[in-house]
Design a protein around this motif. Sequence first.
Motif, short mmCIF file in Angstrom:
data_model
loop_
_atom_site.label_atom_id
_atom_site.label_comp_id
_atom_site.label_asym_id
_atom_site.label_seq_id
_atom_site.Cartn_x
_atom_site.Cartn_y
_atom_site.Cartn_z
N TRP A 1 12.24 9.35 -4.16
CA TRP A 1 13.38 9.33 -5.05
C TRP A 1 14.31 10.47 -4.68
O TRP A 1 14.08 11.62 -5.05
N ARG A 2 15.37 10.16 -3.97
CA ARG A 2 16.22 11.21 -3.38
C ARG A 2 16.91 12.05 -4.44
O ARG A 2 17.15 13.24 -4.25
N THR A 3 17.26 11.44 -5.58
CA THR A 3 17.91 12.20 -6.65
C THR A 3 17.03 13.37 -7.10
O THR A 3 17.51 14.49 -7.25
N TRP A 4 15.75 13.10 -7.28
CA TRP A 4 14.83 14.16 -7.70
C TRP A 4 14.64 15.20 -6.61
O TRP A 4 14.59 16.40 -6.90
N LEU A 5 14.52 14.75 -5.39
CA LEU A 5 14.36 15.71 -4.29
C LEU A 5 15.52 16.69 -4.29
O LEU A 5 15.32 17.91 -4.12
N ASN A 6 16.71 16.20 -4.52
CA ASN A 6 17.88 17.08 -4.51
C ASN A 6 17.87 18.06 -5.68
O ASN A 6 18.32 19.21 -5.53
N ILE A 7 17.36 17.62 -6.81
CA ILE A 7 17.25 18.55 -7.95
C ILE A 7 16.24 19.65 -7.62
O ILE A 7 16.49 20.83 -7.87
N VAL A 8 15.14 19.26 -7.03
CA VAL A 8 14.15 20.27 -6.61
C VAL A 8 14.81 21.26 -5.65
O VAL A 8 14.70 22.48 -5.81
N LYS A 9 15.53 20.72 -4.66
CA LYS A 9 16.18 21.59 -3.67
C LYS A 9 17.16 22.56 -4.34
O LYS A 9 17.23 23.74 -3.99
N SER B 1 8.53 16.05 -4.58
CA SER B 1 8.76 16.48 -3.20
C SER B 1 7.86 15.72 -2.23
O SER B 1 7.92 15.94 -1.03
N ALA B 2 7.04 14.80 -2.78
CA ALA B 2 6.12 14.02 -1.96
C ALA B 2 5.23 14.92 -1.09
O ALA B 2 4.99 14.64 0.08
N MET B 3 4.80 16.03 -1.68
CA MET B 3 3.91 16.98 -1.00
C MET B 3 2.81 17.36 -1.98
O MET B 3 3.09 17.60 -3.15
N ASP B 4 1.57 17.49 -1.53
CA ASP B 4 0.50 17.92 -2.42
C ASP B 4 0.48 19.44 -2.47
O ASP B 4 -0.06 20.12 -1.60
N LEU C 1 10.88 21.91 2.04
CA LEU C 1 10.96 20.56 1.46
C LEU C 1 11.35 19.52 2.52
O LEU C 1 11.97 19.86 3.53
N PRO C 2 11.01 18.26 2.31
CA PRO C 2 11.34 17.21 3.30
C PRO C 2 12.85 17.03 3.46
O PRO C 2 13.64 17.36 2.57
N ASP C 3 13.21 16.47 4.59
CA ASP C 3 14.60 16.16 4.91
C ASP C 3 15.04 14.92 4.13
O ASP C 3 14.35 13.89 4.14
N GLU C 4 16.17 15.00 3.42
CA GLU C 4 16.60 13.89 2.56
C GLU C 4 16.79 12.59 3.34
O GLU C 4 16.40 11.52 2.89
N ALA C 5 17.40 12.72 4.53
CA ALA C 5 17.77 11.51 5.28
C ALA C 5 16.55 10.68 5.67
O ALA C 5 16.65 9.47 5.86
N LYS C 6 15.39 11.34 5.79
CA LYS C 6 14.17 10.62 6.18
C LYS C 6 13.26 10.36 4.99
O LYS C 6 12.11 9.93 5.16
N PHE C 7 13.74 10.67 3.76
CA PHE C 7 12.87 10.66 2.59
C PHE C 7 12.87 9.28 1.94
O PHE C 7 13.91 8.78 1.53
N ASP C 8 11.68 8.66 1.83
CA ASP C 8 11.60 7.33 1.22
C ASP C 8 11.33 7.38 -0.28
O ASP C 8 11.26 6.34 -0.93
N SER D 1 0.82 -1.20 0.00
CA SER D 1 0.00 0.00 0.00
C SER D 1 0.86 1.26 0.00
O SER D 1 0.37 2.36 -0.24
N ALA D 2 2.15 1.12 0.25
CA ALA D 2 3.07 2.27 0.16
C ALA D 2 4.41 1.73 -0.30
O ALA D 2 4.65 0.52 -0.27
N ASN D 3 5.30 2.62 -0.74
CA ASN D 3 6.57 2.09 -1.22
C ASN D 3 7.44 1.61 -0.06
O ASN D 3 7.29 2.03 1.08
N ILE D 4 8.32 0.68 -0.37
CA ILE D 4 9.22 0.09 0.62
C ILE D 4 10.20 1.18 1.06
O ILE D 4 10.63 1.99 0.25
N ASN D 5 10.55 1.22 2.34
CA ASN D 5 11.44 2.31 2.76
C ASN D 5 12.81 2.17 2.09
O ASN D 5 13.23 1.09 1.69
N HIS D 6 13.46 3.31 1.96
CA HIS D 6 14.68 3.44 1.17
C HIS D 6 15.74 2.43 1.61
O HIS D 6 16.32 1.72 0.78
N ALA D 7 15.98 2.32 2.90
CA ALA D 7 17.04 1.42 3.39
C ALA D 7 16.73 -0.03 3.05
O ALA D 7 17.61 -0.77 2.58
N THR D 8 15.49 -0.45 3.25
CA THR D 8 15.12 -1.84 2.96
C THR D 8 15.24 -2.13 1.47
O THR D 8 15.72 -3.19 1.06
N ARG D 9 14.81 -1.17 0.64
CA ARG D 9 14.94 -1.34 -0.81
C ARG D 9 16.38 -1.64 -1.20
O ARG D 9 16.67 -2.53 -2.00
#
Lengths: 439, 439
Positions: A330-338, A305-308, A321-328, A139-147
Amino acid sequence: MVLSAFFYNPQGDHRLSWRHPAAPGREIFDLDYYRRLAEVAEEAKIDTIFIADHLGIWDTFESGVAHYANARLEPLSLVGALSAVTKKIGFIVTASTSYNEPYNIARTFASLDHLSKGRVAWNVVTSALEEEARNYGLSANINHATRYQRADEFLDVVTRLWDSWEDGALLINKESGYFADPSKIHYLNHSGTHFKVRGPLNVARSPQGHPLIVQAGSSEAGRELATDHADIHFAVFRNEDEGRRYRTDIDERLVKKGRGPESFLLLPGILPVVASSRQEAEERQAALEELMIDRVSLDLLSSWSAMDLSAYPIDGPMPELPDEAKFDGWRTWLNIVKSETSNAVTIRQLARKIANTGSVPMVSGTVTDVADQMEAWFTSGVADGFNLMFPLLPDDWVNFARSVVPELQRRGLFRTEYEEGTFRDRLQLPRPANHINRH
Amino acid sequence: MVLSAFFYNPQGDHRLSWRHPAAPGREIFDLDYYRRLAEVAEEAKIDTIFIADHLGIWDTFESGVAHYANARLEPLSLVGALSAVTKKIGFIVTASTSYNEPYNIARTFASLDHLSKGRVAWNVVTSALEEEARNYGLSANINHATRYQRADEFLDVVTRLWDSWEDGALLINKESGYFADPSKIHYLNHSGTHFKVRGPLNVARSPQGHPLIVQAGSSEAGRELATDHADIHFAVFRNEDEGRRYRTDIDERLVKKGRGPESFLLLPGILPVVASSRQEAEERQAALEELMIDRVSLDLLSSWSAMDLSAYPIDGPMPELPDEAKFDGWRTWLNIVKSETSNAVTIRQLARKIANTGSVPMVSGTVTDVADQMEAWFTSGVADGFNLMFPLLPDDWVNFARSVVPELQRRGLFRTEYEEGTFRDRLQLPRPANHINRH
């Protein structure tokens, strides 16, 4: 210099390039369209085609379904077909470690490697989208570390399955009745956190030993996975300085892991826009940007940014914007947005900027301009080659192959004939030793 | 008459045919070998090639690893390649419902259907071997009932994913910016016993609407699955009487389910052995039987009866066989073993008989003999066509295509040119309605 001709959207990397008059229509479902792209790239002696993939349609927001080019072919089937109608060019094909079984992936890539006579590579992705997770029982994506932990174990299992038939295991001795030498066929008996796989594979070891491994995520976990397992790394950086830092970071990781930097090819992505003048190149890009639809750009920004963001005034400022370290996501895209937030005052501006720019730097201008910049990155050592993300297909692909490639050849930077051997041989990467017993 | 040219072992259906001087060697890993088979079949206007598959090597007993032709290509990759080098022939490709994800299977078959312009069919199997289970996280195979329940749900999900893009959903309207019509793209939001899948698929509806569904197991659960979902049923029976009973049973099931028998093609398997005289045909078969190795035949018998027979005297009588109703292995094979026990006094005799005979009846003799028997089964209505399981490849395949097929054409029993349209069109099976909302 290694050249990889990339696509995800078969209409080009600009997100609404499908609307361009020169973009393909329903022929995106015909082999002939891809065969033509492959033939043009092969005539130019380009190393490889790189096909990205997602396991779902991008529809978190309504505009995705209506306006985004969400329908496409599954890349493994497509590369099966393309391998039959090409001779030399390589194929980097995307497959997910989160929503596949290692035994199936090992078989399919080993088979494609046989069918293509050693021309396939696996682009390993962990599938960050919630749209993907929801097609596979979650029902949600697998967390980043587990992936990434799952990906690490998945790669270990797949490579040992490829090793489960040693090079000399296949005998086919009709006289003696020995089809195989049992002493050279190995059981994994793997029992790990995510997988339990006995082996052996039912495909004999393939021409490259292992199909090449490609990794394309620049997060901390992505760089670790790449330097642990990959032969080729598709990197995202925006200028030579960033590239130098990136290369240094990667080289340090490689050395720590006992790998020589020569065993690892770093290919930054670029978006080449080539025209007869700089002004024409700018006009070409502006014409593509006009195809963008505001609703789509806003929805893209929300997704990355996983925000509506529809809850915020579109001409108001961007929320934090969300904190990268806690972001499940796509971190690459989040950083481009930042990295772009400082260049945009309002949400609308940022959305347009992001939606049009894409993930990698544009290299724009005349044939000489584009070749100059590629030469600079290559000779300075930040790039072993490039992942070419053309804004509009097929035109930009064909144009690049017939104008920039000959210029790179004139400069002695790129091959004029394919070398003999497999994709691995051409890249001067060593055939891997058999590691079946490393555990 | 529908003709399907089958292989599992690319060296032919006789289990040790790989030892025959005319059998292929390492070329079983080259596309050219399969391309030649496909070209010969296409020249003869044969309806389809049928590729069987297992997800492991047959190695429960040691002899399997050494003497059995356990290495082969993965069939979906192979059919991807073959679809690019053929024009008209269909492809029945095996994939398991036990060790795949429905979203992946739906995508791959939809893509292959696009790439081949409507020429693929999915042979649905549930994977009965313990060797397979152990490559997918399990320590024993899934019990028979659960396998078939999962298959039923898997098929429901896959067909609804194929329906998730209606025929008119793809717009690609460059002016309006509508790539798709959202009202014609559907979510499954499926949440069942085995799967939870949201959809929609990321491939637009394919040329056949649904790739054809093939089912090939004659157990009670197999017949139920076939009459619920399949277009084509690969049946195993040994003579016309058995065939009549089989057809009656299938027709009754179809009628109960509201299906017309014309929507369902019944193809019994036969093993054609064609020669210039009956004596030569017998000699050909005897030459193949000489290739059998005692140890392999004993191990095969042990495997199919799920009993370790090496504990019994090989020249002693066969112990009692397991009860079918409680048997989690491959029930079709168990029944073949049971039907042969009365013809063999010792374990060795039974093992040789089983290992050499194969699963389907041999049709042996001159071109006229073979065509006569096929005509009899076809005109009596027990068969809509045949699944041709050639003892030795490529020779028996080529020989059949160039001798028996022309004879069937002369008799007006088989096409002389391919009809226009898709595989489904040629078989006069209706394009399925969109059932996305049937739940």
